[in-house]
Design a protein around this motif. Sequence first.
Motif, PDB file in Angstrom:
ATOM      1  N   GLN A  23       0.827  -1.207   0.000  1.00  0.00           N
ATOM      2  CA  GLN A  23       0.000   0.000   0.000  1.00  0.00           C
ATOM      3  C   GLN A  23       0.858   1.252   0.000  1.00  0.00           C
ATOM      4  N   ASP A  24       1.859   1.292   0.882  1.00  0.00           N
ATOM      5  CA  ASP A  24       2.744   2.451   0.969  1.00  0.00           C
ATOM      6  C   ASP A  24       3.970   2.063   1.776  1.00  0.00           C
ATOM      7  N   GLY A  25       4.985   1.577   1.091  1.00  0.00           N
ATOM      8  CA  GLY A  25       6.177   1.085   1.768  1.00  0.00           C
ATOM      9  C   GLY A  25       6.978   2.169   2.456  1.00  0.00           C
ATOM     10  N   ARG A  26       6.815   3.418   2.027  1.00  0.00           N
ATOM     11  CA  ARG A  26       7.600   4.511   2.609  1.00  0.00           C
ATOM     12  C   ARG A  26       6.999   5.020   3.909  1.00  0.00           C
ATOM     13  N   LYS A  27       5.671   5.199   3.942  1.00  0.00           N
ATOM     14  CA  LYS A  27       5.033   5.811   5.097  1.00  0.00           C
ATOM     15  C   LYS A  27       4.578   4.797   6.143  1.00  0.00           C
ATOM     16  N   THR A  28       4.489   3.528   5.758  1.00  0.00           N
ATOM     17  CA  THR A  28       4.013   2.510   6.685  1.00  0.00           C
ATOM     18  C   THR A  28       5.116   2.118   7.654  1.00  0.00           C
ATOM     19  N   THR A  29       4.864   2.295   8.946  1.00  0.00           N
ATOM     20  CA  THR A  29       5.858   1.954   9.963  1.00  0.00           C
ATOM     21  C   THR A  29       5.544   0.596  10.580  1.00  0.00           C
ATOM     22  N   ALA A  30       6.550   0.023  11.223  1.00  0.00           N
ATOM     23  CA  ALA A  30       6.347  -1.255  11.906  1.00  0.00           C
ATOM     24  C   ALA A  30       5.295  -1.116  13.000  1.00  0.00           C
ATOM     25  N   THR A  31       5.273   0.030  13.653  1.00  0.00           N
ATOM     26  CA  THR A  31       4.289   0.260  14.713  1.00  0.00           C
ATOM     27  C   THR A  31       2.873   0.273  14.155  1.00  0.00           C
ATOM     28  N   ALA A  32       2.691   0.935  13.015  1.00  0.00           N
ATOM     29  CA  ALA A  32       1.360   1.005  12.397  1.00  0.00           C
ATOM     30  C   ALA A  32       0.896  -0.380  11.952  1.00  0.00           C
ATOM     31  N   ILE A  33       1.805  -1.150  11.363  1.00  0.00           N
ATOM     32  CA  ILE A  33       1.450  -2.506  10.938  1.00  0.00           C
ATOM     33  C   ILE A  33       1.113  -3.357  12.153  1.00  0.00           C
ATOM     34  N   ALA A  34       1.885  -3.202  13.230  1.00  0.00           N
ATOM     35  CA  ALA A  34       1.673  -3.992  14.440  1.00  0.00           C
ATOM     36  C   ALA A  34       0.272  -3.781  15.004  1.00  0.00           C
ATOM     37  N   GLU A  35      -0.213  -2.549  14.942  1.00  0.00           N
ATOM     38  CA  GLU A  35      -1.560  -2.263  15.450  1.00  0.00           C
ATOM     39  C   GLU A  35      -2.622  -2.973  14.633  1.00  0.00           C
ATOM     40  N   THR A  36      -2.400  -3.079  13.331  1.00  0.00           N
ATOM     41  CA  THR A  36      -3.357  -3.759  12.461  1.00  0.00           C
ATOM     42  C   THR A  36      -3.329  -5.267  12.669  1.00  0.00           C
ATOM     43  N   VAL A  37      -2.136  -5.811  12.815  1.00  0.00           N
ATOM     44  CA  VAL A  37      -1.973  -7.265  12.916  1.00  0.00           C
ATOM     45  C   VAL A  37      -2.134  -7.757  14.356  1.00  0.00           C
ATOM     46  N   ASN A  38      -2.081  -6.815  15.315  1.00  0.00           N
ATOM     47  CA  ASN A  38      -2.208  -7.150  16.729  1.00  0.00           C
ATOM     48  C   ASN A  38      -1.019  -7.955  17.248  1.00  0.00           C
ATOM     49  N   VAL A  39       0.182  -7.528  16.839  1.00  0.00           N
ATOM     50  CA  VAL A  39       1.422  -8.091  17.378  1.00  0.00           C
ATOM     51  C   VAL A  39       2.312  -6.914  17.764  1.00  0.00           C
ATOM     52  N   SER A  40       3.502  -7.206  18.272  1.00  0.00           N
ATOM     53  CA  SER A  40       4.408  -6.137  18.685  1.00  0.00           C
ATOM     54  C   SER A  40       5.158  -5.567  17.486  1.00  0.00           C
ATOM     55  N   GLY A  41       5.635  -4.323  17.650  1.00  0.00           N
ATOM     56  CA  GLY A  41       6.438  -3.714  16.604  1.00  0.00           C
ATOM     57  C   GLY A  41       7.716  -4.488  16.344  1.00  0.00           C
ATOM     58  N   ALA A  42       8.303  -5.053  17.409  1.00  0.00           N
ATOM     59  CA  ALA A  42       9.524  -5.851  17.256  1.00  0.00           C
ATOM     60  C   ALA A  42       9.257  -7.086  16.404  1.00  0.00           C
ATOM     61  N   THR A  43       8.096  -7.684  16.586  1.00  0.00           N
ATOM     62  CA  THR A  43       7.739  -8.853  15.784  1.00  0.00           C
ATOM     63  C   THR A  43       7.636  -8.485  14.314  1.00  0.00           C
ATOM     64  N   VAL A  44       7.007  -7.341  14.025  1.00  0.00           N
ATOM     65  CA  VAL A  44       6.869  -6.894  12.632  1.00  0.00           C
ATOM     66  C   VAL A  44       8.242  -6.644  12.023  1.00  0.00           C
ATOM     67  N   ARG A  45       9.122  -5.989  12.766  1.00  0.00           N
ATOM     68  CA  ARG A  45      10.463  -5.714  12.236  1.00  0.00           C
ATOM     69  C   ARG A  45      11.217  -7.012  11.972  1.00  0.00           C
ATOM     70  N   ASN A  46      11.090  -7.989  12.881  1.00  0.00           N
ATOM     71  CA  ASN A  46      11.748  -9.284  12.681  1.00  0.00           C
ATOM     72  C   ASN A  46      11.181  -9.996  11.464  1.00  0.00           C
ATOM     73  N   ARG A  47       9.863  -9.916  11.300  1.00  0.00           N
ATOM     74  CA  ARG A  47       9.226 -10.563  10.155  1.00  0.00           C
ATOM     75  C   ARG A  47       9.692  -9.930   8.840  1.00  0.00           C
ATOM     76  N   ILE A  48       9.761  -8.599   8.805  1.00  0.00           N
ATOM     77  CA  ILE A  48      10.194  -7.910   7.590  1.00  0.00           C
ATOM     78  C   ILE A  48      11.631  -8.308   7.246  1.00  0.00           C
ATOM     79  N   GLN A  49      12.490  -8.345   8.253  1.00  0.00           N
ATOM     80  CA  GLN A  49      13.875  -8.742   8.014  1.00  0.00           C
ATOM     81  C   GLN A  49      13.937 -10.169   7.465  1.00  0.00           C
ATOM     82  N   ASN A  50      13.107 -11.057   8.017  1.00  0.00           N
ATOM     83  CA  ASN A  50      13.093 -12.447   7.557  1.00  0.00           C
ATOM     84  C   ASN A  50      12.597 -12.531   6.116  1.00  0.00           C
TER      85      ASN A  50
END
Length: 259
Positions: A23-50
Amino acid sequence: MSHPETDYRIDDIDRCILYALMQDGRKTTATAIAETVNVSGATVRNRIQNLEEQGIIRGYTAHIDFERTDGKLTNLYLCNVPVPEREALAQKARTIPEVINVRTLMTGRKNLHIVAVGEHTNDLQRVSRTLSQLGIEIEDEDLVEDEFFSPYSSFSPDDDQRTHEPNDFISLTGQANIMKLTVRSEAPITGRTLKEASDNDILDENTLIISIERDDRELTPHGDTVVQSDDIVTVLTQQHTDGTVFKVFQGSDIETVVQ
């Protein structure tokens, strides 16, 4: 371009992350994604790295309107190349300075698509000559007027039609299965120890948790192990209890896809 084979299988959390980035790779933050997915921001960052390491996320590119940058022209070349030479010629085409995108297709005569940008038609004609010199046959070409992008709808967290399936599934002899499941926040077992889940009849005697993956760690389950949202659990279960297992780890609204 070919990519190394991988056994990695994405789950619902990965799909939601990919949808948000599309949708928007530049403006979308790990924190914003975490709120949608209902997980932690650290989890989102780890998932993106993986996902990056697995080659699923291949890069982040700005989509530019070149016509608004001093009136530059964008041209699409539909080309034909011999299949055995397709990848090598695609890589050579990428070295042309004006070329910004190369796409290879599996079949058909127009099996190589090349997009180039130039200030004048002379620039685009020079690209045509260079492609021909490389042995790339141009079947057709045209100026690109506009281009539109949309995220893949099946990855959307709001897609009510998506069935939730195991990350992995192995059917064993003796009417038993091994499944990998991602624990959802609304699941009955979330936030409970394994002993509590057993004492409250959430886990029955036909279900055995073999391992728990949490972020970058693999845990050996014990009675005092607390199951958390976003854990990936490997479960040994009897086939006739598969539906119950889905409800235990993913909630009562899950549509069972394993027959």
